[in-house]
Design a protein around this motif. Structure first.
Motif, PDB file in Angstrom:
ATOM      1  N   HIS A 181      54.274  34.303  33.372  1.00 10.48           N
ATOM      2  CA  HIS A 181      53.055  35.064  33.047  1.00 10.48           C
ATOM      3  C   HIS A 181      53.387  36.549  32.945  1.00 10.48           C
ATOM      4  CE1 HIS A 181      48.445  35.330  33.559  1.00 10.48           C
ATOM      5  NE2 HIS A 181      48.873  36.526  33.186  1.00 10.48           N
ATOM      6  N   HIS A 230      52.958  40.245  30.260  1.00 15.18           N
ATOM      7  CA  HIS A 230      52.285  40.903  29.135  1.00 15.18           C
ATOM      8  C   HIS A 230      53.207  42.002  28.631  1.00 15.18           C
ATOM      9  CE1 HIS A 230      48.545  38.837  30.060  1.00 15.18           C
ATOM     10  NE2 HIS A 230      48.799  39.078  31.325  1.00 15.18           N
ATOM     11  N   HIS A 272      45.830  32.306  37.071  1.00 14.27           N
ATOM     12  CA  HIS A 272      45.066  32.908  38.181  1.00 14.27           C
ATOM     13  C   HIS A 272      44.408  31.832  39.057  1.00 14.27           C
ATOM     14  CE1 HIS A 272      45.856  36.661  36.214  1.00 14.27           C
ATOM     15  NE2 HIS A 272      45.267  36.242  35.118  1.00 14.27           N
ATOM     16  N   ASP A 279      52.380  38.544  36.091  1.00 15.49           N
ATOM     17  CA  ASP A 279      51.354  39.340  35.414  1.00 15.49           C
ATOM     18  C   ASP A 279      51.914  40.703  34.996  1.00 15.49           C
ATOM     19  OD1 ASP A 279      48.917  39.358  34.231  1.00 15.49           O
ATOM     20  OD2 ASP A 279      47.736  39.478  36.071  1.00 15.49           O
TER      21      ASP A 279
HETATM   22 ZN   LIG Z   1      47.694  38.203  32.887  1.00 12.81          ZN
END
Ligand SMILES: [Zn+2]
Length: 385
Positions: A66, A68, A232, A300
């Protein structure tokens, strides 16, 4: 030329499958041989490049499920992205990918880009034009009008528009579809984190792969729609947390992976969120694990304070849940690879798999901190670090 890497310990697979004084032989980006060092040496060609780590541990490359890459992990990554042109963002993607690589991460799943920039980066790495980990790219995430991460360009309203965006992503060659099943934290003025963004029927049409879902209603809809992973999965409801055991059992039974996406700064998050509330949220993840849900490692990275070069701090979250170091190494290697459908590509050091590996000083199976002492990273057969 073939490359032979030897180490005091070679972690070839899960559950402590370790070779003492072992070696791996790499040919054309593929693991050609694995075994005790003297055996691999005797089978290797005379002219072979060598990397020997008599005190180190050789293990499969790590998987961050995960990230970005378009976001810079700064104080306001969304504003920074909106101000930057595509060329600047592309440069940032390449730099941030290097941070991951140097931390031993050889596979990442990117959950949403702008204008196909991460898909382009993925292709550049594949073609050997840029250094980087293997990338699974989601392309443009599907969201509602003004919804979570609308600024990435994936706002849709109604079934036809949703179907069209999914098709556009597939045509661009994305590896998965990311759908924002609920609101999220980083979208100012967007729907609340617990609120569903799509009807069950719309989700069914969109769903191929990964769903971002915090709220209970969104999680339930995502499970029913048949996602392969939930991101999440915090079970936040309008007034508190509401974990539904029967849905958890369904998640486990369907083999849906859950990526808590615990940032390297998860402790700081807990402080800001309120320690007690945070522990309640973490307890939900712990409970899912106890009931047999497959957890995925992911950082994340890109969201504010979620840096790209500190995977180990994110992995410490699993130690907080009660996992042993060995279980965490398994989660971050073969289990994550399998959950992403890459079990026959990466995640173990077995002949026939791609040469994704790292060497660290010490023994990460007994001391997770050893993963901070990276000595060598090889991604798809190319040596870095
Ligand atoms: Zn995310």
């Amino acid at each position: 030329m073939d490359t032979l890497i030897s180490a005091r310990r070679v972690v070839i697979g899960p559950h402590g499958q370790v070779l003492a004084d072992g070696a791996v032989l790499v040919r054309n980006g593929v693991i050609a041989d694995t075994g005790p060092r003297h055996e691999v040496e005797s089978r290797a060609p005379a002219r072979t490049l060598r990397h020997d780590y008599p005190d180190g541990t050789l293990l499969p490359g790590l998987v961050d499920a995960h990230v970005h890459l378009v976001l810079d992990a700064g104080p306001d990554p969304v504003a920074a992205l909106r101000e930057a042109d595509d060329a600047t963002v592309a440069k940032g993607i390449a730099e941030r990918a290097l941070g991951l690589l140097n931390a031993g991460v050889t596979t990442v799943r990117d959950l949403g880009d702008r204008n196909g920039l991460v898909t382009e980066f993925r292709d550049a790495v594949r073609a050997g034009r840029l250094p980087g980990p293997r990338v699974l790219a989601a392309g443009t995430p599907v969201t509602g009008p003004g919804g979570h991460c609308w600024f990435l360009g994936g706002e849709v309203s109604g079934e036809d528009a949703a179907r069209a965006l999914v098709r556009r992503n597939v045509e661009r060659g994305t590896d998965l579809i990311k759908v924002m099943a609920t609101g999220g934290g980083i979208t100012k003025g967007g729907p609340p984190i617990w609120a569903p963004q799509f009807t069950a029927e719309e989700l069914r049409i969109i769903v191929q792969e990964a769903a971002h879902a915090h709220g209970t209603a969104g999680i339930v809809a995502a499970v029913e729609a048949g996602v392969s992973t939930i991101e999440h999965c915090t079970w936040i409801d309008q007034d508190g947390f509401r974990l539904l055991d029967d849905v958890v059992d369904e998640i486990a039974a369907r083999g849906i992976g859950v990526c808590p996406a615990a940032s390297p700064d998860w402790r700081g998050f807990a402080e800001r969120f309120g320690r007690e509330r945070a522990e309640e949220m973490f307890g939900g993840i712990r409970r899912m694990r106890e009931r047999g849900v497959r957890l995925l490692t992911g950082t994340d990275a890109g969201v504010s304070r979620a840096v790209f070069d500190d995977f180990v701090s994110s992995l410490e979250f699993f130690a907080h849940l009660g996992c042993t170091s060995q279980e965490i190494v398994d989660l971050a290697t073969c289990e994550a690879a399998e959950a992403l459908g890459l079990g026959k590509v990466t995640g173990r050091l077995l002949p026939g798999l791609r040469a994704d590996l790292l060497v660290v000083e010490g023994n990460p199976l007994s001391d997770l901190q050893a993963l901070r002492r990276v000595r060598l990273v090889m991604a798809d057969g190319l040596v870095y670090a």
